[in-house]
Design a protein around this motif. Structure first.
Motif, PDB file in Angstrom:
ATOM      1  N   PRO A   1       0.651   4.499   2.729  1.00  9.71           N
ATOM      2  CA  PRO A   1      -0.607   4.351   3.730  1.00  9.71           C
ATOM      3  C   PRO A   1      -1.854   5.290   2.833  1.00  9.71           C
ATOM      4  O   PRO A   1      -1.621   6.327   2.299  1.00  9.71           O
ATOM      5  CB  PRO A   1      -0.328   5.093   4.944  1.00  9.71           C
ATOM      6  N   GLY A   2      -2.984   4.408   2.890  1.00  9.40           N
ATOM      7  CA  GLY A   2      -4.195   4.986   2.343  1.00  9.40           C
ATOM      8  C   GLY A   2      -4.179   4.630   0.666  1.00  9.40           C
ATOM      9  O   GLY A   2      -5.327   5.246   0.100  1.00  9.40           O
ATOM     10  N   THR A   3      -3.279   4.306   0.306  1.00 12.49           N
ATOM     11  CA  THR A   3      -3.352   3.984  -1.355  1.00 12.49           C
ATOM     12  C   THR A   3      -3.515   2.584  -1.656  1.00 12.49           C
ATOM     13  O   THR A   3      -3.045   1.637  -1.105  1.00 12.49           O
ATOM     14  CB  THR A   3      -2.017   4.443  -1.941  1.00 12.49           C
ATOM     15  N   ILE A   4      -4.616   2.480  -2.600  1.00 14.12           N
ATOM     16  CA  ILE A   4      -5.042   1.139  -3.032  1.00 14.12           C
ATOM     17  C   ILE A   4      -4.174   1.030  -4.450  1.00 14.12           C
ATOM     18  O   ILE A   4      -4.589   1.826  -5.212  1.00 14.12           O
ATOM     19  CB  ILE A   4      -6.298   0.566  -2.910  1.00 14.12           C
ATOM     20  N   TYR A   5      -3.309  -0.041  -4.625  1.00 14.45           N
ATOM     21  CA  TYR A   5      -3.075  -0.203  -6.059  1.00 14.45           C
ATOM     22  C   TYR A   5      -3.963  -1.116  -6.710  1.00 14.45           C
ATOM     23  O   TYR A   5      -4.643  -1.919  -6.320  1.00 14.45           O
ATOM     24  CB  TYR A   5      -1.646  -1.215  -6.092  1.00 14.45           C
TER      25      TYR A   5
END
Length: 253
Positions: A248-252
């Motif tokens: 959650p909250g992480t963009i690859y």
């Protein structure tokens, strides 16, 4: 009206998912035997007396015999069993007492086994191609700290569902499972603090906590003739909670 002329038993029917399931079955034409330890909420009376309220503790060894007597006297057969009744005990693993463990298993697993056995015997006797739907939890496959007895029962329930499905298939009886995720019920609301809700909404891909009616829809699908070729299955109704491996909250990139 998928359940016109059908007879259904719903446990845990006084509130939450059980209440929503019984209400949906009634709305679609079923005669419903609504089972709970105590009925505290008023029910609208459906046409032709199609609602039967039974005060039964599913953990009582005599519950099956009493249910069988009611079904034979009032309906003569049964088409659907929805095993919704369940309890949750919150305590650290190192502090769970034998009494607490036994009570959770008695309601969530042992009671399901023997009520299902009672209903299945009547289905076989009357040559009814019935439907049994058990209600598991996302926590059968995703850990829930401080709820070891509960998670144990839900994992056991899913394994038991598959074995029941195998044994009852020659009689035309299907046995399936619904695996709800976060759902607003009387059992869950006390633990849904503002912090827990924020964490859940960050974890659930669809970003919402379900009302019990959404789970009831899945139960009624598996209880209907539309699911006649499905048995031994477990249907996730969790907004994507169990399948999601993202952070959650992480963009690859």
């Amino acid at each position: 009206m998928r359940f016109s002329d059908k007879v259904a038993v719903v446990t845990g029917a006084d509130s939450g998912i059980g209440r929503a399931t019984a209400t949906r079955l009634l709305a679609e034409g079923a005669t419903v035997f609504a089972v709970d330890v105590h009925h505290t909420q008023p029910w609208p009376e459906p046409d032709a007396g199609r609602l039967h309220l039974l005060d039964l503790d599913v953990a009582d060894p005599a519950a099956g015999e009493r249910l069988d007597a009611h079904l034979r006297a009032a309906a003569g057969h049964v088409d659907v069993l929805a095993n919704v009744a369940g309890i949750l005990h919150i305590a650290p693993f190192l502090e769970v007492s034998r009494e607490d463990w036994d009570r959770v298993l008695a309601v969530n697993l042992t009671g399901v086994f023997f009520l299902s056995q009672t209903v299945a015997r009547l289905m076989v006797e009357k040559k009814t191609a019935g439907r049994i739907v058990n209600v598991s939890s996302v926590h059968a496959v995703v850990s829930e700290p401080n709820a070891a007895p509960y998670t144990a029962t839900k994992g056991g329930l899913e394994a038991m569902t598959r074995t029941m499905a195998s044994e009852l298939a020659p009689h035309g009886i299907t046995v399936n499972c619904v695996r709800p995720g976060a759902t607003r019920t009387g059992m869950s609301e006390p633990i849904y603090t503002a912090q827990i809700v924020r964490s859940l909404l960050a974890k659930i891909p669809l970003g919402v906590i379900a009302p019990p009616e959404w789970v009831a829809s899945a139960i009624c699908y598996l209880a209907s003739d539309e699911a006649c070729y499905t048995t031994g299955a477990c249907l996730d109704v969790d907004g994507g909670y169990a399948m999601d491996g993202s952070l959650p909250g992480t963009i690859y990139s």
